[in-house]
Structure formats: C-alpha cells, structure tokens
Scaffold this motif. Structure first.
Motif, PDB file in Angstrom:
ATOM      1  N   GLY A  66       0.809  -1.211   0.000  1.00 20.09           N
ATOM      2  CA  GLY A  66       0.000   0.000   0.000  1.00 20.09           C
ATOM      3  C   GLY A  66       0.840   1.258   0.000  1.00 20.09           C
ATOM      4  N   LEU A  67       1.990   1.221   0.663  1.00 22.00           N
ATOM      5  CA  LEU A  67       2.871   2.384   0.721  1.00 22.00           C
ATOM      6  C   LEU A  67       3.430   2.698  -0.658  1.00 22.00           C
ATOM      7  CD1 LEU A  67       4.277   4.481   2.454  1.00 22.00           C
ATOM      8  CD2 LEU A  67       6.102   2.844   2.856  1.00 22.00           C
ATOM      9  N   PHE A  68       3.803   1.661  -1.417  1.00 19.47           N
ATOM     10  CA  PHE A  68       4.340   1.874  -2.756  1.00 19.47           C
ATOM     11  C   PHE A  68       3.268   2.405  -3.701  1.00 19.47           C
ATOM     12  CE2 PHE A  68       7.367  -1.482  -1.300  1.00 19.47           C
ATOM     13  CZ  PHE A  68       8.488  -0.662  -1.268  1.00 19.47           C
TER      14      PHE A  68
ATOM     15  N   ARG B 144       1.119   6.974  -6.725  1.00 18.27           N
ATOM     16  CA  ARG B 144       0.038   7.925  -7.033  1.00 18.27           C
ATOM     17  C   ARG B 144       0.471   9.352  -6.756  1.00 18.27           C
ATOM     18  NH1 ARG B 144      -5.097   4.588  -4.592  1.00 18.27           N
ATOM     19  NH2 ARG B 144      -5.219   3.080  -6.285  1.00 18.27           N
ATOM     20  N   ALA B 145       1.204   9.554  -5.666  1.00 17.06           N
ATOM     21  CA  ALA B 145       1.688  10.893  -5.340  1.00 17.06           C
ATOM     22  C   ALA B 145       2.644  11.395  -6.418  1.00 17.06           C
ATOM     23  CB  ALA B 145       2.375  10.892  -3.984  1.00 17.06           C
ATOM     24  N   ALA B 146       3.473  10.510  -6.948  1.00 19.95           N
ATOM     25  CA  ALA B 146       4.391  10.898  -8.017  1.00 19.95           C
ATOM     26  C   ALA B 146       3.629  11.295  -9.270  1.00 19.95           C
ATOM     27  CB  ALA B 146       5.355   9.752  -8.321  1.00 19.95           C
TER      28      ALA B 146
ATOM     29  N   VAL C 248       1.619  15.506 -12.966  1.00 22.10           N
ATOM     30  CA  VAL C 248       0.505  16.147 -13.674  1.00 22.10           C
ATOM     31  C   VAL C 248       0.366  17.596 -13.229  1.00 22.10           C
ATOM     32  CG1 VAL C 248      -2.006  16.137 -13.971  1.00 22.10           C
ATOM     33  CG2 VAL C 248      -0.723  14.008 -14.105  1.00 22.10           C
ATOM     34  N   PHE C 249       0.483  17.835 -11.945  1.00 23.98           N
ATOM     35  CA  PHE C 249       0.371  19.194 -11.434  1.00 23.98           C
ATOM     36  C   PHE C 249       1.453  20.084 -12.039  1.00 23.98           C
ATOM     37  CE2 PHE C 249       1.590  22.454  -8.325  1.00 23.98           C
ATOM     38  CZ  PHE C 249       0.394  23.126  -8.217  1.00 23.98           C
TER      39      PHE C 249
END
Length: 106
Positions: free
Chosen positions: A2-4, A9-11, A16-17
């Motif tokens: 789950g951490l990976f 997703r954060a990356a 995208v941002f």
C-alpha cells in the motif's frame, strides 16, 4: 504494498500538477506578451512573441453596480436569529427582550 501504491500515485499527481502549472504559465506569458504588443510596448526578452490580433481581444466586462444594502434587511436577519436562539432555549424571555431592544435601538 500500500505504501508503494500511495507513493506512485503521489508521483503521478505531482507530475501532472507540474505539467499543468507550466502550461498555464506559458499561456499567461503569451497573453501578457500579446497584450503588451497590442499596447505598443516592447516584449521583454525570453517572453514568447505570439501575437494575437487586436480583434481577438475581449473587452473587459462592465463594472458591476454596488448592491444596495437595506438596513431593514440586516435588522430583520438579526431579529430572526434572536428568535431562533430563544426558540432553541439558549435565551430566556428577559434576555430576548433586552437583545431585541438593543437591536431596535430602544
């Protein structure tokens, strides 16, 4: 695992941002340069020189007239709130009458 997944997703979100932010900055810089060119000013170095025809410029919207505030509306809103407080049992009859007199200026 789950951490990976969260890190991945954060990356993606960060990537995208960053792309959206760069695209918006480029678009705003092009609009500023076009406005400066239309006004007859020199375009600073490093700025895109994409010219937008003067006919494509949109005039600013007309100013919005200031809303006329009726003092009676404000008093009625205060009295309504006071009545709700009394109905909820927060205020006693004596406190309600005192606050009502204060609002009405008596």
């Amino acid at each position: 695992m789950g951490l990976f997944r969260t890190a991945g997703r954060a990356a993606v979100v960060g990537s995208v941002f960053g792309r959206v932010q760069r695209r918006q900055q480029q678009r705003f810089a092009a609009e500023d340069a076009a406005a400066a060119a239309a006004a007859g000013g020199n375009v600073p170095p490093g700025q895109p020189t994409t010219a937008v025809p003067a006919t494509a410029a949109v005039p600013p919207p007309p100013p919005v007239p200031a809303a006329v505030v009726d003092p009676t509306d404000h008093l009625l809103a205060q009295l309504k709130q006071l009545g709700e407080l009394k109905g909820a049992g927060v205020l006693t009859d004596k406190e309600f009458q005192a606050q009502k007199a204060r609002i009405l200026g008596r």
